[in-house]
Design an enzyme around this catalytic site. Structure first.
Site, PDB file in Angstrom:
ATOM      1  N   TYR A 263       0.694  -1.299   0.049  1.00  0.00           N
ATOM      2  CA  TYR A 263       0.046  -0.271   0.079  1.00  0.00           C
ATOM      3  C   TYR A 263       0.790   1.438  -0.085  1.00  0.00           C
ATOM      4  O   TYR A 263       0.390   2.047  -0.656  1.00  0.00           O
ATOM      5  CB  TYR A 263      -1.260   0.290   0.948  1.00  0.00           C
ATOM      6  CG  TYR A 263      -1.625   1.238   1.499  1.00  0.00           C
ATOM      7  CD1 TYR A 263      -2.557   1.850   0.434  1.00  0.00           C
ATOM      8  CD2 TYR A 263      -0.469   2.166   2.467  1.00  0.00           C
ATOM      9  CE1 TYR A 263      -3.846   2.519   0.726  1.00  0.00           C
ATOM     10  CE2 TYR A 263      -1.671   3.273   2.396  1.00  0.00           C
ATOM     11  CZ  TYR A 263      -3.446   3.822   1.658  1.00  0.00           C
ATOM     12  OH  TYR A 263      -3.323   4.963   2.160  1.00  0.00           O
ATOM     13  N   ASP A 298      -7.963  -2.905  -1.507  1.00  0.00           N
ATOM     14  CA  ASP A 298      -9.033  -2.293  -1.636  1.00  0.00           C
ATOM     15  C   ASP A 298      -9.228  -1.139  -3.055  1.00  0.00           C
ATOM     16  O   ASP A 298      -9.954  -0.672  -4.013  1.00  0.00           O
ATOM     17  CB  ASP A 298      -9.936  -1.851  -0.639  1.00  0.00           C
ATOM     18  CG  ASP A 298      -9.804  -1.154  -0.107  1.00  0.00           C
ATOM     19  OD1 ASP A 298      -9.862   0.571   0.059  1.00  0.00           O
ATOM     20  OD2 ASP A 298      -8.948  -1.568   1.145  1.00  0.00           O
ATOM     21  N   LYS A 370     -11.477  -8.815   5.134  1.00  0.00           N
ATOM     22  CA  LYS A 370     -12.381  -7.548   5.430  1.00  0.00           C
ATOM     23  C   LYS A 370     -12.493  -6.908   3.756  1.00  0.00           C
ATOM     24  O   LYS A 370     -11.872  -6.625   3.055  1.00  0.00           O
ATOM     25  CB  LYS A 370     -10.560  -6.436   5.802  1.00  0.00           C
ATOM     26  CG  LYS A 370     -11.796  -4.696   6.264  1.00  0.00           C
ATOM     27  CD  LYS A 370     -10.122  -3.955   6.356  1.00  0.00           C
ATOM     28  CE  LYS A 370     -10.622  -2.478   6.989  1.00  0.00           C
ATOM     29  NZ  LYS A 370     -10.434  -1.747   6.848  1.00  0.00           N
TER      30      LYS A 370
END
Length: 521
Positions: A263, A298, A370
């Site tokens: 990330y 995501d 998640k």
């Protein structure tokens, strides 16, 4: 577990093996290096805290001092322990003396190596005992309180003021939230230090500080006693201070941490070398502390098309899994991330989203996945947004996700009000309660749209992982393969804080973590 998607186990094994090979190659690179953040984290775990007269955190002062003196590649512990033995002081007062200019680590007498090793390991054992105590506290709460069904309802607070965050967090818990995430102030991930003390002026969120963690932990424990259930606390240990924030979370008993291997590289332009070394150390801490990590797949879908790039999410989940395993993190603490981010106007989009969620569930059966809500295609139409969130909640319950970050119907308009959060929790509770066993009742049509989509995504992810293995992780990142973002190995922020370890590098905290997690040296 039989595959409802009729997935080919051979392709799954190929994908996992490719991800394992990638992680093995990177593990060799990681083990040969340390960073300023790893060394600052070690100081924090040894008990160093506070700031100097200019409000610079003492871990930064000491590590920068050692870096300038050319000592850091040997590990900060070696030099702090030498100073402790020489002066008879503890780690905190030695650090204060360095900050005041009364002590120079490069001007210490030689100390017997056995004495350095012995004291260093004693300090590391004390650090591990503190982490174990906080973990045991959590275990005690969880045994005593009501066990909530998955997916746990996860909501955010983001006022910028920790005291106002605590008010909103208590309200959300009373409304039915299971997890409170304190959104971090904009740009904190790019700070190469951790702010000190309680903060009240964050922008778009609240600064992650140890004092703020303590304030929120106490607030949630208080409301948890009132409600008779444990309220989980989440924050962010990504960025240039990834392992430091993990350590602060372990000390203050956080339960979840945003913690991803890629990330920071992709979405904050942090140097790849720095990130890979830092994530390794941070995940060992999270593992020892019993903290569930949340990974950030995501985010891929905010910069790339969710239909076309779905396989990159799956490939990243495999990679995050393998990096986590090498840091001792068990599957039960891997909150691997994904999101419902396809354009809601496409035909059969719901079926594609369902296929993606079920695919993640079958590939990682022990992970508390998640699941992230719609954001990219939310508009000012709050009624359609509420329906999108309801469909998202339906898929989350249906496919057995572990952590459901609840969508807000005003997502595209403003930071949600407490009333918006109440409606989001009510939506999730209504949908999930009414469809609790749906996943156990439904089978998918053989050769149908859902099975075909999942099989396609898995095959593409497997091919991507094998390509990454053949090309190398650093070259893959430089080529923009993930999220259409290009990150060269020597680019980004924080490269100057990466050092090759000296032959006599000494970090007893890392050794103790590896020992407690039964990791090979």
């Amino acid at each position: 577990m039989a595959s409802k998607l009729d997935l080919d186990p051979h392709i799954i094994d190929r994908a996992r093996q490719a991800a394992s090979d990638i992680a093995d190659t990177m593990d060799t690179f990681i083990r040969e290096r340390t960073t300023v953040a790893v060394e600052r984290t070690t100081l924090r775990l040894l008990g160093v805290d506070g700031v100097d007269e200019d409000d610079v955190p003492l871990p930064n002062v000491v590590v920068d001092h050692a870096l300038e003196a050319g000592l850091l590649a040997e590990g900060i512990t070696r030099h702090i322990v030498r100073a402790m033995i020489h002066t008879g002081r503890d780690a905190q007062t030695v650090s204060e003396a360095i900050a005041e200019g009364d002590l120079d680590l490069s001007d210490l007498p030689l100390i017997d190596e056995a004495r350095i090793q012995e004291l260093g390991r004693e300090l590391a054992d004390e650090a591990m005992a503190r982490i174990a105590t906080r973990r045991a506290e959590r275990d005690g709460f969880l045994e005593r309180f009501e066990k909530r069904p998955a997916p746990l309802h996860y909501v955010i607070v983001a006022t910028g003021n920790i005291y106002e965050d605590a008010v909103q967090a208590r309200t959300a818990a009373r409304q039915g939230a299971d997890i409170i995430a304190v959104i971090r102030s904009t740009g904190q991930s790019l700070l190469d230090f951790v702010p000190y003390g309680p903060t009240t002026e964050g922008f778009g969120g609240t600064f992650a500080t140890q004092a703020n963690f303590k304030i929120m932990r106490e607030a949630l424990d208080e409301v948890g006693e009132e409600l008779g259930r444990y309220i989980h606390l989440c924050n962010y240990c990504s960025g240039l201070c990834m392992p430091e924030i993990a350590a602060m979370g372990a000390i203050e008993r956080l339960d979840m941490m945003l913690n991803d291997a890629l990330y920071g590289i992709l979405f904050r332009d942090i140097n790849p070398q720095r990130t890979f070394v830092d994530q390794y150390f941070s995940r060992m801490i999270n593992s020892a502390a019993g903290i569930v990590i949340n990974t950030g797949e995501d985010n891929y879908l905010t910069t790339a098309d969710a239909v076309e790039a779905a396989h990159t999410v799956t490939a990243s989940q495999f990679i995050n899994e393998q990096f986590a395993l090498r840091s001792g993190l068990p599957p039960a603490q891997m909150g691997l991330g994904h999101a419902m981010e396809m354009d809601p106007t496409i035909e059969n989009g719901f079926l594609f989203e369902l296929a993606q969620a079920q695919l993640a569930r079958e590939l990682f059966p022990e992970a508390p996945l998640k699941y992230m809500p719609p954001t990219k295609y939310m508009t000012g139409n709050i009624f359609r947004g509420h329906i999108q969130d309801a469909l998202f909640n339906l898929i989350g319950g249906w496919t057995g996700q572990g952590i459901q970050l609840l969508g807000m119907m005003t997502e595209a308009m403003h930071t949600p009000h407490m009333g918006d959060r109440y409606l989001a929790i009510e939506n999730a509770h209504y949908v999930m309660n009414n469809t609790r066993q749906l996943g156990e009742e439904i089978e998918f049509k053989s050769g149908g749209i859902i099975q075909g989509r999942a099989q396609q995504v898995l095959a593409e992810a497997c091919q991507l992982l094998e390509d990454v293995r053949d090309k190398g992780m650093f070259d893959t990142l430089a080529a923009g393969t993930f999220a259409d973002v290009f990150r060269p190995v020597d680019g980004g922020k924080g490269l100057g804080g990466v050092l090759r370890r000296a032959p006599d590098y000494f970090n007893p905290v890392e050794d103790a973590l590896r020992g407690s997690l039964d990791l090979a040296t």
